[in-house]
Design an enzyme around this catalytic site. Structure first.
Site, PDB file in Angstrom:
ATOM      1  N   GLU A  39       0.953  -1.317  -0.398  1.00  0.00           N
ATOM      2  CA  GLU A  39       0.180  -0.284   0.066  1.00  0.00           C
ATOM      3  C   GLU A  39       1.202   1.153   0.061  1.00  0.00           C
ATOM      4  OE1 GLU A  39      -2.955  -0.148  -0.531  1.00  0.00           O
ATOM      5  OE2 GLU A  39      -3.333  -1.856  -0.412  1.00  0.00           O
ATOM      6  N   CYS A 103      -7.381  -2.562   8.090  1.00  0.00           N
ATOM      7  CA  CYS A 103      -5.875  -2.267   7.276  1.00  0.00           C
ATOM      8  C   CYS A 103      -5.796  -1.012   7.090  1.00  0.00           C
ATOM      9  CB  CYS A 103      -6.092  -2.634   6.627  1.00  0.00           C
ATOM     10  SG  CYS A 103      -6.605  -4.753   6.507  1.00  0.00           S
ATOM     11  N   HIS A 127      -1.430  -6.221   1.705  1.00  0.00           N
ATOM     12  CA  HIS A 127      -2.602  -6.960   1.742  1.00  0.00           C
ATOM     13  C   HIS A 127      -2.132  -8.318   0.921  1.00  0.00           C
ATOM     14  CE1 HIS A 127      -5.190  -3.139   1.966  1.00  0.00           C
ATOM     15  NE2 HIS A 127      -5.544  -4.686   3.550  1.00  0.00           N
TER      16      HIS A 127
END
Length: 174
Positions: A39, A103, A127
């Site tokens: 991310e 998250c 993830h």
């Protein structure tokens, strides 16, 4: 960390204070994802389509009142890390969307803490797809995605190993 919006932040803070990491790689499952996703961004938004384990169904709320709209992940060379994982046969991509669930919340809080307190760690969120067993068992997360993708645990573990090896090499080169 538990998938609990009320306790995840405090437990994250305790862990960072206790261990004082140089690198903070947060991980969690991303149902519907077909590859490892590093991310790039955390947003100051909680909007749970699915309640957390305590039943909290937060809608359109800030992670941190008064906090910046976004934080960029501070982990170095995300694109290079993805290239190394792909070269090792691990499907991976840099993702621009950490979601709006826990998250995102823990990445946002980790990056905020580093910025606000001067902690010297770099951080991102990784993830990982659901496991084949979870899809076969038709767990609720798998039910939300038609033809839900998955990845064997061994491949996810190998991806993390490759990512950490790349990060260590980047640290040695700096």
């Amino acid at each position: 960390l538990p998938v609990d919006t009320a306790t995840a932040g405090d437990l994250l803070t305790e862990a960072v204070e206790r261990f004082r990491p140089a690198r903070l790689l947060l991980t969690g499952q991303g149902a519907g994802r077909n590859r490892l996703c590093l991310e790039r961004l955390a947003t100051n938004l909680r909007d749970f389509r699915v309640p957390d384990i305590s039943g909290a169904a937060i809608r359109d709320s800030h992670v941190l009142d008064g906090g910046p709209a976004t934080y960029d992940a501070s982990w170095p060379d995300l694109e290079g890390a993805v290239a190394v994982m792909n070269a090792a046969g691990i499907p991976a991509v840099v993702s621009e969307d950490c979601g709006t669930h826990l998250c995102n919340q823990v990445l946002y809080l980790a990056l905020h803490a580093a910025a606000a307190s001067g902690h010297s760690y770099v951080a991102t969120f990784l993830h990982v797809p659901l496991l084949p067993e979870q899809v076969i068992a038709n767990e609720p997360a798998a039910q939300r995605h038609a033809a839900c993708p998955y990845m064997p645990l061994e491949m996810s573990i190998r991806g993390v190993e490759v990512l950490l090896t790349h990060a260590a090499a980047m640290g040695a080169a700096a």
